[in-house]
Design an enzyme around this catalytic site. Structure first.
Site, PDB file in Angstrom:
ATOM      1  N   TYR A   1       0.882  -1.181   0.000  1.00 54.23           N
ATOM      2  CA  TYR A   1       0.000   0.000   0.000  1.00 54.23           C
ATOM      3  C   TYR A   1       0.910   1.217   0.000  1.00 54.23           C
ATOM      4  O   TYR A   1       2.108   1.098  -0.298  1.00 54.23           O
ATOM      5  CB  TYR A   1      -0.894  -0.094   1.252  1.00 54.23           C
ATOM      6  CG  TYR A   1      -2.088   0.794   1.238  1.00 54.23           C
ATOM      7  CD1 TYR A   1      -2.976   0.797   0.180  1.00 54.23           C
ATOM      8  CD2 TYR A   1      -2.334   1.636   2.319  1.00 54.23           C
ATOM      9  CE1 TYR A   1      -4.084   1.634   0.185  1.00 54.23           C
ATOM     10  CE2 TYR A   1      -3.442   2.463   2.333  1.00 54.23           C
ATOM     11  CZ  TYR A   1      -4.317   2.464   1.268  1.00 54.23           C
ATOM     12  OH  TYR A   1      -5.409   3.289   1.281  1.00 54.23           O
ATOM     13  N   LYS A  17     -20.144 -19.849 -12.117  1.00 53.30           N
ATOM     14  CA  LYS A  17     -19.160 -19.844 -13.216  1.00 53.30           C
ATOM     15  C   LYS A  17     -17.796 -19.436 -12.652  1.00 53.30           C
ATOM     16  O   LYS A  17     -16.770 -20.002 -13.016  1.00 53.30           O
ATOM     17  CB  LYS A  17     -19.569 -18.875 -14.324  1.00 53.30           C
ATOM     18  CG  LYS A  17     -20.911 -19.184 -14.982  1.00 53.30           C
ATOM     19  CD  LYS A  17     -20.780 -20.026 -16.229  1.00 53.30           C
ATOM     20  CE  LYS A  17     -22.172 -20.473 -16.701  1.00 53.30           C
ATOM     21  NZ  LYS A  17     -22.164 -21.450 -17.766  1.00 53.30           N
TER      22      LYS A  17
END
Ligand SMILES: NC(=O)c1ccc[n+]([C@@H]2O[C@H](COP(=O)([O-])OP(=O)(O)OC[C@H]3O[C@@H](n4cnc5c(N)ncnc54)[C@H](O)[C@@H]3O)[C@@H](O)[C@H]2O)c1
Ligand SMILES: O=C(O)C[C@H](O)C(=O)O
Ligand SMILES: [Mg+2]
Length: 472
Positions: free
Chosen positions: A109, A164
């Site tokens: 970060y 999916k």
């Protein structure tokens, strides 16, 4: 076929009127087997319990109707294993490393991340090496043609898209994101997909109804430099063609001479007809609600107009009944229950029937079986499951690994042949024309075939090391 299942029944028992013993005997009488009891709330007058019961599917309704008629018993909720598997959704995002201290934080970060951002800003191709782009696929639906359920909306489409994504991850280690859009407007869908595309290595369009799906896919494929693949069109046609290649071997017929009836000329049906034509089929009969497509008729749908010119060479008029007479192959991608035993009886001998509508096939498999030589459905609870899950994980794995710009015809034909080839000629028989989705060779072989086809058609932007080693 009845499948054993587990259900959890939450109920309130009013103690002055009924006891747990009454509940237990009611469940036993309906054929249920209590395997766990959890007390949720133990009040002075009313107790609330979760009762876990093993049942045969057929007994499900009986238990609930017996309990609901018992005085002093109130059913609050009934969950079965399927619903429980969906609680809170089926996927989540997991970081690759934990952030344990300030040093870790400054790496992943700010401030560390800023240098990486700048590197990508200077050379956008670095998105492939420094972000998840090389392994991500957006699974995009507007909820308009969800399975055979139709236009059920974007929220209701989510469980399929999450499913999916699970399959992408488990079978091909691809990170797929379900994106269900609250719009049916093709321009808006195209703009949204283009706008989110920077984070993705590929776009899998799913359950978008025809004919809108054709323009959406075509324009996105033209305007984006990552593969755009409408699974219901091409995933389905690849797997159907793979199954047909093997089924034709079983019955010793050729694709050139076979009379092939395709019913349901939507997303899947159009693509199946086109792929079979590209593979050499000469006698295709494309049937939708208004009957079989014919050269002498005009169609608003440009895909139908093109297909009408390339199919039904004799100009047969009518519907399923007229064209299925004497046919060698039936492929259904329409809706449940449209095919009858009389249709099957009128087909040629050694017939092949792929009833692929989900979740209810064009004809009940048990009903069809005596009148069919090779039978396949889209479902996992019968032999020969022809489902696009045999294609999309491997085709995207291959396309991502060679950074393909597109998924072209050669890549689709190669994928189909790869799927078919997983069934060894010695193993091939009526009950086994298509590999199981759990067969690990499927993704591996589809990936390899797709990469090789992409390289030979100049669609690949990089050659993965393992493929370079084979071709050297
Ligand atoms: N097994 C698989 O892998 C697989 C893959 C994709 C789609 N499917 C199934 O195929 C079906 C169609 O899916 P799609 O994405 O192409 O949907 P779609 O909405 O694009 O197309 C369906 C087509 O079927 C036609 N149709 C409906 N009823 C009909 C009838 N009685 N006679 C003739 N035609 C009829 C519609 O007019 C439409 O053109 C669904 O049931 C879906 O679940 C299966
Ligand atoms: O989702 C499936 O099981 C297959 C296919 O994509 C469908 O829409 O039916
Ligand atoms: Mg689908």
């Amino acid at each position: 076929m009845s499948i054993a299942t587990t259900m959890i029944i939450r109920l309130e028992i009013r103690k002055s009127v009924a006891s747990f013993g009454d509940v237990a005997s009611g469940i036993a009488a309906a054929g249920g087997d209590i395997v766990a009891i959890d007390v949720i709330r133990a009040g002075k007058d009313v107790t609330t319990r979760d009762i876990t019961v093993n049942v045969q599917d057929a007994a499900n309704g009986d238990i609930i109707s017996i309990l609901s008629k018992m005085p002093g018993i109130k059913i609050i909720n009934v969950s079965d294993r399927t619903f429980l598997a969906h609680l809170g959704g089926k996927i989540e995002i997991t970081p690759k490393m934990p952030i344990k201290n300030r040093e870790d934080l400054s790496l992943v970060y700010t401030p560390g991340v800023a240098r990486v951002c700048t590197a990508i800003a200077e050379d956008p191709r670095k998105a492939y090496s420094l972000t998840m782009k090389r392994n991500t696929v957006a699974v995009v639906s507007d909820g308009t043609a969800v399975l055979g359920l139709g236009d059920i909306g974007p929220e209701a489409a989510m469980p399929v898209m999450e499913g999916k994504a699970m399959l992408f991850k488990q079978l091909a280690n691809i990170d797929a994101f379900p994106l269900c859009l609250n719009t049916k407007d093709p321009d808006e869908i195209i703009n949204i997909v283009k706008a989110v595309s920077p984070g993705f290595g590929g776009i899998n369009l799913e359950d978008i109804s025809s004919p809108r799906c054709f323009e959406i896919e075509r324009r996105l494929a033209e305007e984006l430099d990552i593969p755009v693949f409408h699974d219901d069109q091409h995933g389905t046609s690849v797997v159907a063609f793979a199954g047909l290649l093997n089924a034709l071997k079983v019955v010793n017929k050729s694709i050139e001479n076979a009379r092939i009836v395709v019913v349901g000329i939507g997303a899947a049906g159009v693509s199946i007809c086109n792929l079979l034509l590209a593979a050499g089929a000469r006698y295709i009969y494309a049937v939708d609600r208004e009957g079989v497509l014919r050269k002498d008729l005009q169609y608003d749908n440009p895909e139908w107009q093109k297909l009408a010119a390339a199919t039904n060479p004799e100009g047969i008029e009518g519907g399923i009944t007229e064209v299925i007479r004497g046919a060698d192959v039936f492929i259904g991608v329409s809706r449940g229950g449209i095919l009858t035993v009389d249709h099957l009886k009128s087909m040629a001998s050694d017939n092949i029937v792929f009833a692929m509508a989900n979740p209810t096939p064009e004809i009940e498999p048990d009903l069809a079986e005596p009148f069919v030589r090779v039978l396949a459905t889209g479902r996992s609870d019968y032999p020969n499951q022809i489902n696009n899950v045999l294609c999309f994980p491997g085709i995207f794995r291959g396309a991502l690994d060679c950074r393909a710009r597109t998924v072209n015809l050669e890549m689709k034909l190669a994928a189909a042949k790869a799927i078919a080839s997983v069934v060894h000629p010695d193993e091939l028989n009526e009950q086994y024309i298509i590999p199981s989705i759990f067969n690990e060779k499927v993704v591996e072989q589809v990936r390899l075939a797709v990469i090789q086809a992409a390289i030979s058609t100049d669609a690949a932007r990089r050659i993965p090391k393992d493929v370079a080693a084979i071709t050297e």
